[in-house]
Design an enzyme around this catalytic site. Structure first.
Site, short mmCIF file in Angstrom:
data_model
loop_
_atom_site.label_atom_id
_atom_site.label_comp_id
_atom_site.label_asym_id
_atom_site.label_seq_id
_atom_site.Cartn_x
_atom_site.Cartn_y
_atom_site.Cartn_z
N ASP A 1 0.88 -1.14 -0.20
CA ASP A 1 0.05 -0.11 -0.03
C ASP A 1 0.89 1.32 -0.03
O ASP A 1 1.70 1.36 0.84
CB ASP A 1 -0.83 -0.15 1.23
CG ASP A 1 -1.80 1.03 1.29
OD1 ASP A 1 -3.00 1.07 0.87
OD2 ASP A 1 -1.47 2.23 1.94
N TYR B 1 3.22 9.94 -0.29
CA TYR B 1 4.02 9.25 0.69
C TYR B 1 5.62 9.32 -0.06
O TYR B 1 6.64 9.14 0.97
CB TYR B 1 3.84 7.52 0.52
CG TYR B 1 2.49 7.22 1.27
CD1 TYR B 1 1.74 8.24 1.72
CD2 TYR B 1 2.12 5.97 1.32
CE1 TYR B 1 0.35 7.77 2.25
CE2 TYR B 1 1.02 5.52 1.88
CZ TYR B 1 0.10 6.48 2.32
OH TYR B 1 -1.09 5.95 2.91
N LYS C 1 -2.71 5.98 -4.22
CA LYS C 1 -3.81 6.82 -4.03
C LYS C 1 -3.45 8.20 -4.50
O LYS C 1 -2.11 8.48 -4.90
CB LYS C 1 -3.92 7.05 -2.48
CG LYS C 1 -4.06 5.53 -1.77
CD LYS C 1 -4.10 6.04 -0.29
CE LYS C 1 -3.98 4.59 0.64
NZ LYS C 1 -2.35 4.45 0.53
N HIS D 1 -7.44 9.58 -2.56
CA HIS D 1 -6.78 9.69 -1.11
C HIS D 1 -7.88 10.37 -0.10
O HIS D 1 -7.96 9.94 1.19
CB HIS D 1 -5.64 10.25 -1.24
CG HIS D 1 -4.64 9.92 -0.11
ND1 HIS D 1 -3.23 10.10 -0.29
CD2 HIS D 1 -4.68 9.40 1.11
CE1 HIS D 1 -2.64 9.52 0.69
NE2 HIS D 1 -3.64 9.11 1.75
#
Length: 341
Positions: free
Chosen positions: A62, A67, A96, A125
């Protein structure tokens, strides 16, 4: 014992499009430091831990554009595919998109960073839409969802879903979509059971994926005055002792028995293994009832700097003026050296 001898058998849940999603994933969000800057310090450890995760049988990973780690995630996946440890079709990779008006542009950028031909699942997201300058774009998430449906039709992704949507938002989305979301990723843990949201999802065959599945149980998330359970909670220790498991394993097993996927993050190999050793015991009815009583609606993740924006999904905290959104959540580059678009 080598990783080869440890091969875990992680079960799957079925998405509403027939695709299987592993019931446990490896989360790749490394977080922000106390000054709200992204730190790459743990990225080499994450690469190592993620490599180990694949070696011992993890297949679900994930990540997200936000990120900053898509290049490294892609490097690990491709290395393991090249080594013959895993085939691409055995992996389940989620990414996302944050505030994206053009989903296809975003998905293609992720595929390039990850060096993959397709994603198994993409998620909106957050339901809000904010510019790099922190201005509310007020883009309707239904419009963003049309973009998700389009990349699904084009074969760039196998499944589409959402993240951080509330009850009203998911009902509205289901009522106005050609494709029902395959998955909803939200914070779920012992303090935040999200029962109504989980029930709605299960009624529509939408698989719930839990981020922050330990809540404030782990010291790194233990905010002042945050509620029990903590790692030394007597009730948790008692249930753990009964089953020969750790407190965190009890928390993850509870999620699994609720039909919820968990994507805990860790950069520690022993934790990678420990998190996955939850499929060889069963919590009984009394255990489940006892654990459910920790639910008090306490939220670990609460980005209050977004709370005055259109479609903010959580209850607002009173008395807060508009707080400046950290620059690290508005403008960023990807990768270890933060130099990849």
């Amino acid at each position: 014992m080598t990783a080869l001898h440890l091969m875990l058998n992680i079960p799957t849940f079925k998405l509403n499009n027939g695709i299987e999603i592993p019931a446990l994933g490896y989360g790749t969000w490394l977080g922000l430091d106390e000054k709200a800057n992204f730190s790459t310090e743990d990225l080499p450890k994450m690469i190592d831990a993620m490599s180990y995760a694949i070696d011992i049988g993890y297949r679900h990973f994930d990540t997200a554009h936000l990120y900053r780690v898509e290049p490294e995630v892609g490097q690990v996946l491709n290395k393991k595919i090249k080594e013959g440890v895993v085939k691409r079709e055995e992996l389940f990779v989620t990414s996302k998109y944050h505030r994206e008006a053009d989903v296809e542009v975003s998905v293609r950028a992720s595929l390039k960073r990850l060096n993959l031909d397709y994603l198994d699942l993409i998620l909106i997201h957050w339901p809000m839409s904010i510019t790099e300058d922190g201005v509310d774009e007020k883009i309707d998430y239904l419009e963003t969802w049309r973009g998700c449906e389009s990349v699904l039709e084009k074969g760039l992704v196998k499944s589409i879903g959402i993240s951080n949507f509330n009850v009203e938002q998911i009902k509205r989305l289901i009522a106005n979509s050609k494709v029902v979301p395959a998955s909803l990723q939200i914070e779920v843990n012992l303090n935040l059971g999200q029962n109504e949201l989980v029930d709605i999802c299960h009624d529509h065959g939408i698989v719930v994926v839990a981020y922050s599945p330990f809540g404030t149980m782990v010291p790194s998330r233990a905010a002042p005055n945050s509620p029990e359970p903590k790692l030394d909670n007597p009730t948790m220790l008692e249930i753990g002792k009964k089953h020969g498991k750790t407190v965190t394993q009890i928390a993850l097993r509870y999620m699994f028995q609720r039909g919820i996927v968990s994507v805990p993050k860790t950069v520690t190999k022993s934790r990678v293994l420990e998190n996955a050793q939850i499929f060889n015991f069963i919590l009984d009815e009394n255990d489940m009832k006892t654990l459910s009583e920790f639910d008090n609606g306490y939220r670990t993740v609460r980005p209050v700097f977004w709370q005055n924006f259109t479609n903010y999904p959580f209850e607002k905290l009173p008395g807060l003026e508009q707080i400046e959104i950290p620059l690290s959540l508005r403008k960023w580059k990807n990768g270890l050296n933060l130099d990849i678009d």
